[in-house]
Enzyme design. Structure first.
Site, short mmCIF file in Angstrom:
data_model
loop_
_atom_site.label_atom_id
_atom_site.label_comp_id
_atom_site.label_asym_id
_atom_site.label_seq_id
_atom_site.Cartn_x
_atom_site.Cartn_y
_atom_site.Cartn_z
N SER A 179 0.81 -1.22 0.00
CA SER A 179 0.00 0.00 0.00
C SER A 179 0.85 1.27 0.00
CB SER A 179 -0.94 0.00 1.21
OG SER A 179 -0.21 -0.09 2.40
N ASP A 331 5.23 -6.14 12.80
CA ASP A 331 4.60 -6.68 11.59
C ASP A 331 5.39 -7.89 11.08
OD1 ASP A 331 2.78 -6.86 9.53
OD2 ASP A 331 3.80 -5.42 8.25
#
Length: 663
Positions: A179, A331
């Site tokens: 993204s 993450d």
């Protein structure tokens, strides 16, 4: 003419020139009025809600179009959910799950800011119902790549030189895209193979606009929907801060180098080197690392590496990040963890990092102690101390809820607890009661759940709490923090009884750690013994020594009494000498506390008796040892007086008279 970026009233770090690639893209897509909004938003280097509001409140054209693109599909979705609720369809689990899945798909379609918002909500069980939580947790931020010409223009503009002057070779087509940007493979002029991450053109403007919209939606929900207890605006502001940090590749480079420094002693962890001469806010050039995804089991085995071993390395590293360094990778999805041929585990992508304070790390370990002890009342107070519950919240109904969540799971032991199932159940409790999930905890849960998902793909029977407990045990045994010393005391004592089985389990679990410092562990055991928290254990040791020495002295007295001429034997001693004494009289090393401790230590890998002998000078110098000696002497004296009166000087006739009188 659009306003100059230098006139933007945001902060002093606004660049003098807006990047060429973004301007070229914007000129094609936007009119002059909207280009002004674009230039101002592109100049924001830090998340500033007030500055963003000024930009779009003053120039509403772009805002109106984006509102139409977002609010219409959101409104239609909410209308469908409302109809289902009104007709009772949402009570059907399958319909509710379908609507939850549609919500995740809608957020993915709306773009990067909405994707990030959905990912943030996926870690907030206090806000989102369990079914939606599950669907949002699967939300991916993979998007198609953008035009390679724009990527090359961005590199040249940011680094101030032609691509050919910086890289000997750079693939025009990206190898992956997400993204926020995409990654190209290349080679520097010095011959180093590199991965080059390039940010999407116009990203900062799109993110700021969407954050402005999402923040206003959050404010409306907080004001008009009474069921929402948490501050959604604060959640969006926290999200905005993190997204702006992710968009700053200089920040990511600093994170990578800090992570590498913290784990430099761990030869099983690899971190790509950063090439600063080819790195800027929108371009990140790092070492290319050859490896395979941890979830690709066949490829990992072909490297000659054991996938189970790699998972254990990842679990240990994650726990070290969380509980020791307080700086963790938030993450760790499969694409960011690579198994290398030399047996190392490589961490990639340091855009999303988080920190845990020392107090919070200690609090988490204390909560584990209370969980193991099934002390749910203390556990509820831990949640207050950690910021999950306000001090004004009534904990009484929460304690049985915790018992319902953890009680049955604990029957199998901590090492067998299903972390995902427990967190799912705990999410229901958090949604029901007035919990407020701190941002650091949300990221911890996301990190551990992701890590467990990777591990389960390697071993279907994997239990992350079982893998984590040895690390908790080692920290509890080795950490000198006073709060953890008290927690260790709480775990090892049941009232005044020392729980040797608990100590054995703790030391045994701690010994499973590859990085166990055996000498440090022995020092911590001695520290605990001679600390204020070890008072009960010292008293048990004193009592055992008194019992053993008194028994030994009495048996010696009886033997000597048998050798005296009968007229010289005291009346009581004569009677006692005729009876065999069954009291144990083994060596002092057979004292129950000492024997238990030696047996436990003997099972540790690498343990040798010399490790204890080397600590004798330290033990002999302890002030508490001298006090223990005085307590032993006092105890022996008291027992000696009792034996003298009861067993030596008093005749059997007197004893029988006293017994008959008392009867």
């Amino acid at each position: 003419m659009p306003p100059s970026p230098s006139a933007t009233p945001t902060d002093a770090s606004v660049p003098a020139e807006v990047q060429l690639a973004e301007v070229q893209l914007a000129e094609v897509q936007l009119g002059n009025a909207e280009l002004g909004d674009f230039l101002e938003a592109a100049g924001l280097l830090r998340y500033d809600p007030a500055a963003i509001t000024r930009i779009y409140a003053g120039h509403p054209q772009r805002l109106v179009r984006r509102l139409w693109q977002t609010l219409v599909p959101i409104g239609l979705y909410l209308l469908a959910v409302g109809v289902d609720w009104f007709t009772g369809q949402l009570k059907l689990k399958e319909r509710a799950r379908r609507r939850a899945r549609e919500c995740a798909e809608l957020l993915a379609a709306l773009g990067p800011a909405f994707i990030k918002a959905g990912q943030a909500l996926s870690t907030r069980p206090d806000i989102v119902p369990p079914l939606l939580l599950e669907e949002l947790a699967q939300l991916q931020d993979q998007l198609p790549g953008f035009d390679s010409a724009l990527a090359m223009a961005c590199i040249e503009d940011d680094l101030g030189a032609p691509v050919s002057a910086i890289y000997a070779q750079l693939d025009r087509e990206p190898i992956s895209a997400a993204s926020l940007g995409q990654v190209h493979k290349g080679v520097l002029k010095g011959g180093q193979r590199v991965a080059v991450k390039v940010q999407r053109p116009g990203l900062r403007e799109q993110i700021t606009l969407d954050l402005y919209i999402v923040r206003n939606i959050a404010a409306w929900l907080n004001s008009n929907v009474g069921l929402i207890r948490s501050d959604l605006v604060a959640l969006i502001d926290e999200l905005g801060k993190r997204v702006f940090e992710e968009m700053d590749y200089l920040n990511e480079a600093a994170n990578a180098e800090q992570f590498a420094a913290l784990h430099s002693h761990n030869k099983r962890i690899a971190v790509p080197r950063i090439f600063h001469e080819a790195t800027s806010r929108r371009v990140l050039t790092m070492e290319w690392i050859d490896g395979v995804k941890l979830t690709n089991l066949e490829a990992v085995r072909q490297l000659g590496v054991d996938p189970d071993d790699m998972v254990q390395v990842g679990v240990n590293c994650s726990l070290q990040q969380l509980l020791e360094h307080g700086f963790f990778h938030a993450d760790p999805h499969p694409g960011n963890l690579l198994a290398l041929q030399d047996g190392r585990l490589a961490y990639l992508d340091f855009g999303m990092m988080s920190e845990v304070t020392r107090e919070s790390r200690t609090g988490l370990i204390q909560a584990v102690v209370h969980l193991v002890n099934r002390n749910f009342g203390a556990l509820s107070k831990d949640f207050v101390a950690l910021g999950f519950l306000g001090e004004e919240v009534d904990l009484e109904p929460i304690v049985p809820a915790f018992e319902g969540v953890f009680g049955q799971a604990l029957e199998m032991g901590v090492s067998r607890m299903d972390f995902k199932a427990v967190t799912d159940d705990l999410s229901g409790v958090m949604y029901k009661f007035p919990f407020r999930v701190p941002p650091y905890y949300a990221l911890i849960i996301r990190s551990l759940v992701t890590l467990e998902g990777i591990a389960l793909s390697v071993d279907p029977d994997f239990k992350i709490l079982g893998a984590a407990y040895p690390y908790f045990a080692r920290r509890l045994m080795e950490d000198p923090d006073p709060s953890l010393r008290r927690s260790l005391h709480e775990m090892l004592f049941d009232g005044e009884d020392f729980r040797w089985r608990r100590l054995e389990n703790l030391i045994g679990s701690a010994s499973l750690q590859e990085q166990l410092d055996l000498e440090g562990l022995l020092d911590q055991v001695l520290d605990f013994l001679f600390s204020p928290n070890g008072g009960l254990l010292r008293q048990q040791l004193v009592d055992a020594v008194v019992e053993r020495m008194d028994s030994l002295a009495w048996r010696t007295t009886l033997r000597l009494g048998r050798r005296l001429p009968r007229p010289l034997q005291p009346p009581g001693l004569r009677e006692r000498a005729a009876i065999a004494d069954d009291s144990a009289a083994g060596p002092l090393l057979d004292l129950e506390p000492v024997r238990q401790l030696v047996l436990i230590l003997q099972d540790l890998p690498g343990f040798e008796p010399q490790l204890l002998l080397r600590r004798l000078p330290r033990v002999l110098g302890e002030p508490d040892l001298r006090r223990m000696g005085l307590d032993v002497a006092r105890g022996l004296a008291e027992r000696g007086v009792v034996r003298l009166l009861r067993d030596v000087l008093v005749t059997p006739e007197v004893k029988r008279s006293v017994s008959m009188a008392s009867a």
